[in-house]
Design an enzyme around this catalytic site. Structure first.
Site, PDB file in Angstrom:
ATOM      1  N   HIS D 155      13.417  60.080 -45.976  1.00  0.00           N
ATOM      2  CA  HIS D 155      12.046  59.537 -45.960  1.00  0.00           C
ATOM      3  C   HIS D 155      11.130  60.391 -45.094  1.00  0.00           C
ATOM      4  O   HIS D 155      10.184  59.894 -44.527  1.00  0.00           O
ATOM      5  CB  HIS D 155      12.001  58.094 -45.441  1.00  0.00           C
ATOM      6  CG  HIS D 155      12.940  57.157 -46.138  1.00  0.00           C
ATOM      7  ND1 HIS D 155      12.529  56.298 -47.120  1.00  0.00           N
ATOM      8  CD2 HIS D 155      14.279  56.968 -46.022  1.00  0.00           C
ATOM      9  CE1 HIS D 155      13.567  55.581 -47.554  1.00  0.00           C
ATOM     10  NE2 HIS D 155      14.660  55.978 -46.896  1.00  0.00           N
ATOM     11  N   SER D 276      -6.436  84.235 -45.702  1.00  0.00           N
ATOM     12  CA  SER D 276      -7.554  83.446 -46.204  1.00  0.00           C
ATOM     13  C   SER D 276      -8.770  84.342 -46.326  1.00  0.00           C
ATOM     14  O   SER D 276      -8.964  85.267 -45.533  1.00  0.00           O
ATOM     15  CB  SER D 276      -7.836  82.303 -45.227  1.00  0.00           C
ATOM     16  OG  SER D 276      -9.164  81.859 -45.337  1.00  0.00           O
ATOM     17  N   LYS D 282      -5.419  82.607 -40.689  1.00  0.00           N
ATOM     18  CA  LYS D 282      -4.478  81.955 -41.598  1.00  0.00           C
ATOM     19  C   LYS D 282      -3.320  82.856 -42.054  1.00  0.00           C
ATOM     20  O   LYS D 282      -3.509  84.033 -42.322  1.00  0.00           O
ATOM     21  CB  LYS D 282      -5.211  81.422 -42.835  1.00  0.00           C
ATOM     22  CG  LYS D 282      -6.111  80.253 -42.566  1.00  0.00           C
ATOM     23  CD  LYS D 282      -5.431  79.035 -41.978  1.00  0.00           C
ATOM     24  CE  LYS D 282      -4.555  78.278 -42.928  1.00  0.00           C
ATOM     25  NZ  LYS D 282      -5.204  77.763 -44.101  1.00  0.00           N
ATOM     26  N   GLU D 289       3.868  77.607 -52.465  1.00  0.00           N
ATOM     27  CA  GLU D 289       2.928  76.676 -53.104  1.00  0.00           C
ATOM     28  C   GLU D 289       2.805  76.947 -54.603  1.00  0.00           C
ATOM     29  O   GLU D 289       2.794  76.040 -55.432  1.00  0.00           O
ATOM     30  CB  GLU D 289       1.543  76.806 -52.468  1.00  0.00           C
ATOM     31  CG  GLU D 289       1.498  76.366 -51.017  1.00  0.00           C
ATOM     32  CD  GLU D 289       0.196  76.807 -50.351  1.00  0.00           C
ATOM     33  OE1 GLU D 289      -0.805  76.118 -50.498  1.00  0.00           O
ATOM     34  OE2 GLU D 289       0.196  77.885 -49.691  1.00  0.00           O
TER      35      GLU D 289
END
Lengths: 459, 459, 459, 459
Positions: D155, D276, D282, D289
């Site tokens: 969880h 970025s 970044k 992803e």
């Protein structure tokens, strides 16, 4: 407070209880859950975590619960969330502290995984049995109409004559692949997860090989974190079911079309047809239509399960509870569809006269005429062109190919001789005398082999 | 023999009855079915097909049936297939020949279409109400934590500081689009199909405009063949629901992450959390996980319905019966999820101190420092390069940006002066003072507008 | 090193560059990207972040780039990842430091969002135009065959006679709903995200209302975090496209069936048919079959996009890059399908004689005969039973309903009189004289209204 | 006029040609198409349909074409529709009438089926190789960090400590099942369809067993109608790919989370990270992803293919052309993802110190403490309750479990003694000494076995 909420200071909000409860559907797993718990109790006993007396109390309690469930006297409680906690709570009533010890070294995570795998293995077996039944119904019809010829279609246009038995055997083949996929799925489901605990493995001395043997598993999971979070076997059943339903949807489409007046190839038995609330004359093939529709439903369950699993980090996440309803409905839908199709196929009347008449119409022998030219030395592409023009002529003259005169034939190629008129649906079918082809000889052999395959002991 | 089987010489095979029966789920349509039948009876009466006496008997009978259903005394029979035939059969018991006249000029095809459209319109309304409730819960939390700042993330990496209220308002926006889609779906569902007969239109003098008015429809279908075979409105609800569940799944993902120890941004109320059967310390965000999982389930229903409809020739085909279970489950799932999320969001505790501390760590102000250079005349791309190298240095030196000395700053650009040290999460947030931006002023205005929007009468 | 990799010490691995590059497909967005950049340059200029000279250089540069792209001389480089960085890199070549300033206060996150919304708005417009074209082709055929009657089908069984124009108008209705959905989707896409920065809003003084006006947007996004992570508008186009393709797949199915010898209702123009590599006689409806198949493809894109979005935390995540290929292919597929169907429908020959003959066969007038009895006072359910038995008798006697003698009729009900013989396909069609019904009068009116609707200026 | 259009009096409309042409993507099948044609030429030759001279001309021509394609000099023409007609047309240029004879007894229906099966078999092999490569990268990391301990999660909450190697091995297991599914899929694809003609079997004397042998097929199709309409093997690859991508998406999700500052368990190599456009600091895990997003894409292809197949009547229908693009993209996507993940996993730096520190925090040892009580005779359910309350106390006191005094322990149960303080993450991990458990001994053995499995010759 519920046994799992030791750390929480409040009961669940009622909306949460309703939202998370699964006992209204996962009680279907009760026989597997009890079998798993019995095996676990024996394993704990062998490992020393349960005394002789405790093990006896637990096993007696579980036997009682199994009986109560079978007799329908068991009190299922939504408050107790799921099948596991319902059974455990009742066991504590029956066996006291011994019952409180059953969950030692076990988690619902490995418990539900074992229940689900037992369920899927059984489902695979049941589905294969039903696949066989439908195959048999198809074979019965094929064997009963060995000589019947109908048009074979491509692009829903009449293409070449084929034997009806050959057409029906195509479905036997599809179903055979389905059976094979369910067997593969079963083999990969045949792995015991119990003993994985919540995620890290149980810390109690438990012989997992013996556990597997007791529960009929052929293998033991090799990694506890994978074992509690893996639902590949659910997806695999649903993917195999999606293909099986696809095959049935194709047969359904044909039965819908064939039972329409335009084709008129089949008449469903009245017991397998429905009427209309408004139109008194209607006799509708609803079973076939519903099966076609239910195919979408099974696809939906597959898609749902994949979407559930996507991107879940290790290990168990509650999202996995969504594995059940879709799977259960998939199993029920597929098995019911196979059953009702076996009955419908077995009782339908095939109008072989109409099939034959239809195969005679149109231009289904054009390829045979091209092949005739090829045998006379015309390159195939040239023969294709010649016959294409011949057909254009025949269409314009509103004649069938067998109605054309030899002179008309010869207008398109001097190679045509009187024997072109001997080309018939029979000669066409006979000519496809290659393995897998539609010649009567090949089809007779294929029928015999299919029958053997379908009736095989281990099938 | 059932009233629809006038032409068939045998009863349904039991397997067919079980396979085709829908009354166990379509009885949910009973209130709509009765409303439709009452309106139809009045229309027949007005058109002369029912006498005064007959109309009265039918209306009384239907009223009785409605009461029986509401009180739970109605005897549903699977043998009577569906909700329509169950009600009609009972009506014939109650009203005799008058009952046998109700189906005059009507078919189950237009009957079920009107039931389903009434159901979908109601479902849209109910869903919009629940969307509003969740929006309110989000707004309540946003208003209660107006000043809280947390890291905004892109690629799950800390990016720039934002107001918590701004973050929560993003979900209010998503839900607002959902409400808008349900309203559009409702508008397209708001078309009366009744009077279309089986497919060709009713041959009885029936005023369909009056029928529409009586049943609360804004429009009348313009083509009977389309009317009995159209299920766009089912797909449209399911597509809107899929997007709504997608939004909730995003919120769910964040709540799962935020309630983990690594983030620690939120603590769910114990009434909205669950424990573990094995691990005593666990407090799990099961509601959020389940909602995330149920998103897949709703996608599955959408996919199923599209697959059902693909390639269906006109007009009604029994495949369409598969529209119901998926839709009902979609409505139930979405509405329950919205309800339980409203409760969970409303009761959760937001750890704004932890959020703030996290926003201070790391390099979230790098963009502000680049903007600082831009304001000093450095082209943005050059500033980006400079600050990128500055961050590389800081990472290597294990320092935050505010821990670097001015000298260190100036090593990367001579444009840096003391005032670079004044850049803070507050100044960063304040600077985004553009419509839709995260500055406190803008967010305050956005909160006020969102509150107005959500509380609007017609919302 | 690329302009985005300021903080990274190594170039991308080649496999990563190939895996992440999107310029081979997102260059389709170039016109929108340039329009967005021009508007942004003007906004920065108005806000003071670009000098007059710099703004001029940037605008001239972007104009040059637009020309280069249109002329096909622009050098796209996979190394520069995407359309945005390709254009920016070229701009820096052309405009130097002014080019380096264009990205001030902007992120690829809001940049790609504005490009995609411009694209979707345009796609909606283009699709609606094509929907209109197909509607017109259907209307042309309907108007050209105003009196043609064919069997209407339910369950693919002949049900009741209907006008061909009525049948075709059913598709006009479906397409009208499609147009309406694309308009709704466009309206929700009509929101400017630019100015949202990476996620928190731009810190530069930018008039977003003016930006929206310049780019033709009706609205401005209200929340920057939502604006950069929202792809609802992509899903919405794909969902509307899925339904539009569903409708086309239904028409396709009918054209496939109708062009087969069994139905023989339609003959496709040779320019819209294909042949077989083997069978010289074949004339296949491949366009219709492919369109039916491509329906699955569009469903797949919808499902893919939903799965991509599920459970994504705020705000931008690179998963979102997967929005493009599926959307582009959906737009291309739907638009090409609408185009080719307009041509195919417009040129096909409808065999109205065959349709009419088919409508005369079978038992399509059974409902009319039941209605005849109803008019003589028999309750509908009783009339249904009587006619059902009459049809059973006729089937056994191999007679059509009009071939039965009055005596045979009266064997089933004494209410039958000579005038039952007057029931014909014409009288049947004429009787459905209700709004949306198939009577010639109603259909004529419906045709006129549909024509007006389709030709409307704002349509 | 094209060779297939013998019967049609017009060329295709340009829109139809564009709509139906497939050569821009099916040219990928050229090597398989040529291999199939060579084998077919030899079979015709052996059966007497081609003379020695003709066979030689055809084989030489096909060899030339293969070379032209490999060298990139072959002229692909959209006008010639597909890969088959492009190659045949060129063959006629090169070999004259002999080339016109190659299509004797063959159809594009069995031709494309053999091409696709050859392609899928090769794709399965290539995918299994790549699965092995990713497994090796995971094993390398696991072996390099044999002692590292991190929190295991359920969880997304910390649950129990586990070995990092154990965690990584969970993915090795998932991938092993994937490999097994691709092998099963390959076995079912390993059936020769050639010789099935258009649908009925070839009428020429062709030894299909020899053909199968020549093309490397293990089996010969048993039914020609099934053989030309079966695409189960496409679905099966896509279903296996969907599960493989699901597994990768889970790993991707963990890498995204682990590389965020909150977890900090992993740092991707700069060559596998991106920056970025706006935020200079970044470092984003875009590969992970994108892979997560591309999982949806692969699901979409599976769903598309199922929808394409649903309800297709026998035999070949042009809808089947839609099998290719989705399959090709699935193969490309999965293989590229496996490749880039192997590189990313192999180069990432695992922060085992942070993992260890995190495992020490929180309440991960609660289960061990309950087990401690169990060993002292407390029934497990009672122990669970006691430790739950202990944790509540510790949370309130803001203490970890190891910071509690013995007195505090004893407040909750008198069974606690000094040795409870000896419970540690090491002792916890060590205790899970069961097959599949996380104890160092078991994991070492599992690593050795996994290495052997992955490096096996036949793997």
């Amino acid at each position: 407070m519920k046994p799992t909420r030791s750390r929480l200071s409040k009961p669940m909000a009622p909306a949460v209880r309703d939202y998370t409860a699964s006992v209204h559907y996962d009680r279907r797993l009760a026989p597997h859950d009890i079998a798993g718990s019995m095996a676990w109790a024996r394993a704990l006993h062998n490992g020393g975590a349960l005394s002789d007396k405790e093990a006896e109390l637990v096993l007696m309690g579980l036997t009682t619960i199994r009986d109560e469930i079978e007799r329908g006297t068991f009190q299922w409680k939504a408050d107790l969330e799921d099948v596991h906690m319902n059974i455990e709570a009742r066991l504590v009533e029956l066996a006291g502290d011994a019952g409180r010890k059953l969950h030692t070294g076990r988690s619902r995570n490995d418990q539900v995984a074992v229940d689900m795998r037992l369920y899927v293995k059984e489902a695979c077996d049941q589905t294969v049995v039903r696949v066989r039944t439908l195959q048999r119904a198809l074979l019965d019809q094929a064997e009963a109409h060995r000589d019947a010829i109908l048009p074979g279609y491509t692009h829903m246009q009449r293409a070449q004559p084929v034997l009806l038995a050959h057409h029906l055997l195509a479905y036997v083949e599809m179903l055979e692949r389905d059976a094979s996929r369910f067997r593969d799925a079963r083999a990969r489901a045949d792995v015991l997860p119990l003993g994985s605990g919540a995620l890290a493995g149980t810390p109690y001395a438990v012989d997992r090989r013996a556990l597997a043997h007791a529960l009929g598993f052929g293998n033991v999971s090799r990694n506890s974190m994978d074992a509690v979070s893996d639902r590949d076997f659910v997806v695999e059943y649903e993917a195999a079911a999606s293909l099986a339903m696809t095959h049935i949807s194709r047969l359904a489409e044909e039965l819908v079309l064939w039972s329409g007046e335009e084709f008129g190839f089949v008449e469903l038995d009245d017991a397998y047809a429905t009427g209309s609330s408004l139109m008194p004359q209607k006799k509708n093939p609803d079973v076939a239509e519903l099966a076609r529709g239910k195919t979408g439903r099974v696809y939906g369950h597959l898609m749902a399960m994949l979407a559930v699993l996507k991107g879940l980090p290790l290990t168990y996440n509650r999202d996995l509870q969504e594995d059940k309803e879709g799977l259960f409905d998939t199993v029920d839908t597929l098995n019911a569809t196979l059953d009702v199709f076996a009955g419908m196929v077995g009782t339908m009347r095939l109008n072989t006269a109409r099939m034959r008449a239809t195969a005679e119409q149109g231009y289904l022998l054009a390829t045979d005429i091209a092949d005739y030219l090829v045998r006379k030395g015309v390159p195939f592409r040239e023969a294709h062109r010649v016959v294409g023009e011949l057909v254009q002529h025949a269409v314009a003259a509103r004649k069938g190919l067998r109605e054309l005169t030899l002179e008309e034939y010869r207008r398109f190629s001097p190679k045509f001789a009187e024997d072109v008129r001997a080309i018939s649906v029979e000669s066409s079918v006979r000519a496809r005398n290659v393995e897998g082809g539609t010649s009567p000889e090949r089809v007779a052999r294929a029928l015999a082999e299919a029958r053997k395959m379908v009736e095989a002991k281990d099938a």
